[in-house]
Design a protein around this motif. Structure first.
Motif, PDB file in Angstrom:
ATOM      1  N   SER A   1      32.184  -7.670  27.766  1.00  0.00           N
ATOM      2  CA  SER A   1      31.558  -6.385  28.092  1.00  0.00           C
ATOM      3  C   SER A   1      30.088  -6.373  27.672  1.00  0.00           C
ATOM      4  N   GLY A   2      29.741  -7.170  26.651  1.00  0.00           N
ATOM      5  CA  GLY A   2      28.331  -7.337  26.287  1.00  0.00           C
ATOM      6  C   GLY A   2      27.561  -8.043  27.388  1.00  0.00           C
ATOM      7  N   ILE A   3      28.199  -9.029  28.011  1.00  0.00           N
ATOM      8  CA  ILE A   3      27.581  -9.745  29.133  1.00  0.00           C
ATOM      9  C   ILE A   3      27.316  -8.786  30.294  1.00  0.00           C
ATOM     10  N   GLU A   4      28.346  -8.015  30.662  1.00  0.00           N
ATOM     11  CA  GLU A   4      28.214  -7.105  31.807  1.00  0.00           C
ATOM     12  C   GLU A   4      27.143  -6.044  31.569  1.00  0.00           C
ATOM     13  N   ALA A   5      27.122  -5.479  30.362  1.00  0.00           N
ATOM     14  CA  ALA A   5      26.130  -4.451  30.048  1.00  0.00           C
ATOM     15  C   ALA A   5      24.716  -5.024  30.099  1.00  0.00           C
ATOM     16  N   MET A   6      24.549  -6.239  29.576  1.00  0.00           N
ATOM     17  CA  MET A   6      23.209  -6.839  29.535  1.00  0.00           C
ATOM     18  C   MET A   6      22.730  -7.215  30.923  1.00  0.00           C
ATOM     19  N   LYS A   7      23.634  -7.629  31.806  1.00  0.00           N
ATOM     20  CA  LYS A   7      23.245  -7.893  33.196  1.00  0.00           C
ATOM     21  C   LYS A   7      22.658  -6.639  33.823  1.00  0.00           C
ATOM     22  N   TYR A   8      23.276  -5.500  33.511  1.00  0.00           N
ATOM     23  CA  TYR A   8      22.781  -4.219  34.030  1.00  0.00           C
ATOM     24  C   TYR A   8      21.369  -3.939  33.496  1.00  0.00           C
ATOM     25  N   PHE A   9      21.171  -4.102  32.197  1.00  0.00           N
ATOM     26  CA  PHE A   9      19.871  -3.801  31.596  1.00  0.00           C
ATOM     27  C   PHE A   9      18.770  -4.711  32.145  1.00  0.00           C
ATOM     28  N   ILE A  10      19.084  -6.008  32.338  1.00  0.00           N
ATOM     29  CA  ILE A  10      18.080  -6.962  32.818  1.00  0.00           C
ATOM     30  C   ILE A  10      17.597  -6.599  34.220  1.00  0.00           C
ATOM     31  N   ASN A  11      18.470  -5.991  35.005  1.00  0.00           N
ATOM     32  CA  ASN A  11      18.104  -5.636  36.379  1.00  0.00           C
ATOM     33  C   ASN A  11      17.376  -4.305  36.497  1.00  0.00           C
ATOM     34  N   LEU A  12      17.198  -3.594  35.394  1.00  0.00           N
ATOM     35  CA  LEU A  12      16.433  -2.345  35.437  1.00  0.00           C
ATOM     36  C   LEU A  12      14.951  -2.645  35.651  1.00  0.00           C
ATOM     37  N   ALA A  13      14.278  -1.790  36.407  1.00  0.00           N
ATOM     38  CA  ALA A  13      12.835  -1.972  36.622  1.00  0.00           C
ATOM     39  C   ALA A  13      12.081  -1.890  35.294  1.00  0.00           C
ATOM     40  N   ASP A  14      12.514  -0.939  34.449  1.00  0.00           N
ATOM     41  CA  ASP A  14      11.901  -0.783  33.124  1.00  0.00           C
ATOM     42  C   ASP A  14      12.938  -1.173  32.075  1.00  0.00           C
ATOM     43  N   LYS A  15      13.178  -2.470  31.944  1.00  0.00           N
ATOM     44  CA  LYS A  15      14.267  -2.914  31.070  1.00  0.00           C
ATOM     45  C   LYS A  15      13.887  -2.727  29.602  1.00  0.00           C
ATOM     46  N   PRO A  16      14.894  -2.504  28.759  1.00  0.00           N
ATOM     47  CA  PRO A  16      14.646  -2.284  27.332  1.00  0.00           C
ATOM     48  C   PRO A  16      13.990  -3.492  26.666  1.00  0.00           C
ATOM     49  N   THR A  17      13.194  -3.213  25.633  1.00  0.00           N
ATOM     50  CA  THR A  17      12.630  -4.305  24.820  1.00  0.00           C
ATOM     51  C   THR A  17      13.561  -4.637  23.659  1.00  0.00           C
TER      52      THR A  17
END
Length: 335
Positions: A225-241
């Motif tokens: 579930s960490g993998i799936e969540a991080m895939k989502y964040f990486i694809n955001l235009a303004d991804k978290p730092t």
């Protein structure tokens, strides 16, 4: 044929009462007689009948432990603390895995109580009304371990999960991060899920940082579930730092996903979590995390239960143990 206390008494040339006193460590037996009884026990291979002794004393010297996931290293560490203190006070442990499923938890609780355990330690997630009803049907003490009930009515040992999450996110903020994502546990879980989410939220609000729904993903505590969540964040235009994960296992899933995307931890994205499992010091970079004293939670829970089982005076039944941040290599400062 099963060897009985009568057989031992006949072999040693003493009464059954004397054998009973020796087996139960009664000091009122002469050393020479004690030696004869032990020699007879060894020759015959006699083993005291724990069930019969329990019926006589109305105690089984057995404690039931409900564990959410026996394959999780975090709960294994708690179980080790429980067992060490149980051995110290001469209690045996019946360990039952409940798979984080409410119906199975209730079933296991009832099964352990039917086995006439002297006390029960419950490690789980949400303590529902059904759990409370099962606990109330018990005539033996119950202690919650690494969890609590909403009304603090049941003795419990845990950390302050909200403060642990707050401290983790505050560390990210102090390193200049303002775009912080969270991989949360289920929000129905009062401790690892909801309380840690509340800590994340409070840290952002106190720093004047808006809480953005798109920056929060709910996982199930597992690596995948960490993998799936991080895939989502990486694809955001303004991804978290930076990412705050509610567990080490989800954090490690996030780290590997960042690296698979040819990004670097912590140079491109920082990661912090809660638990301080052994995995935190195995992953590269080494994971900065909030340490829960898991062994101590187990040990203190078992000690509290021994006091309740022995009807000792217990002034504090809600014990909150301290946590600490273990700073390693997964958090970087940003300008």
């Amino acid at each position: 044929m099963t060897v009985t206390i009568y057989d031992v008494a006949r072999e040693a040339g003493v009464s059954m009462a004397t054998v009973s006193r020796v087996v139960n460590n009664n000091p009122n037996v002469k050393p020479q007689t004690r030696k004869k009884v032990f020699e007879a026990i060894e020759r015959l291979g006699y083993r005291p009948n724990a069930v019969a002794r329990g019926l006589a004393s109305k105690k089984t010297t057995t404690v039931g432990v409900v564990i959410p996931d026996i394959s999780n290293a975090i709960f294994a560490e708690v179980a080790r603390g429980i067992e060490d203190i149980a051995n110290m006070y001469r209690y045996n442990i019946i360990l039952c895995n409940a798979d984080k499923k409410k119906d199975k938890e209730i079933s296991v609780i009832n099964t352990l109580l039917e086995k006439q355990v002297d006390g029960l330690l419950f490690m789980g997630g949400t303590v529902t009304q059904e759990h409370i009803l099962a606990f109330k049907s018990s005539s033996v003490p119950i202690v919650l371990c690494a969890t609590t009930d909403d009304n603090n009515a049941i003795p419990a040992v845990d950390i302050d999960h909200e403060k642990a999450a707050f401290d983790a996110v505050q560390l990210l903020i102090s390193n200049g991060h303002r775009n912080i994502g969270m991989i949360s546990g289920t929000l129905q879980d009062p401790a690892n899920g909801y309380a840690r989410f509340q800590g994340y939220k409070r840290a952002l609000e106190e720093a004047g940082i808006p809480v953005i729904d798109d920056h929060i993903r709910v996982g199930n505590y597992r690596y995948e579930s960490g993998i799936e969540a991080m895939k989502y964040f990486i694809n955001l235009a303004d991804k978290p730092t930076a990412i705050f994960a509610a567990t080490d296992e989800m954090a490690i899933g996030a780290i590997h996903t960042i690296q698979d995307a040819n990004l670097r931890v912590p140079d491109d994205i920082s990661v912090i979590s809660v638990d301080n499992s052994r995995m935190a010091s195995m992953v590269r970079p080494l994971l900065t995390t909030v340490a829960q004293p898991m062994y101590d939670i187990g040990a203190v829970s078992m000690r509290l239960l021994t006091k309740l089982m022995n009807k000792e005076n217990v002034e504090v039944t809600k014990i909150v143990l301290p946590h600490e941040i273990i700073v390693r290599k997964s958090v970087a400062h940003v300008k």
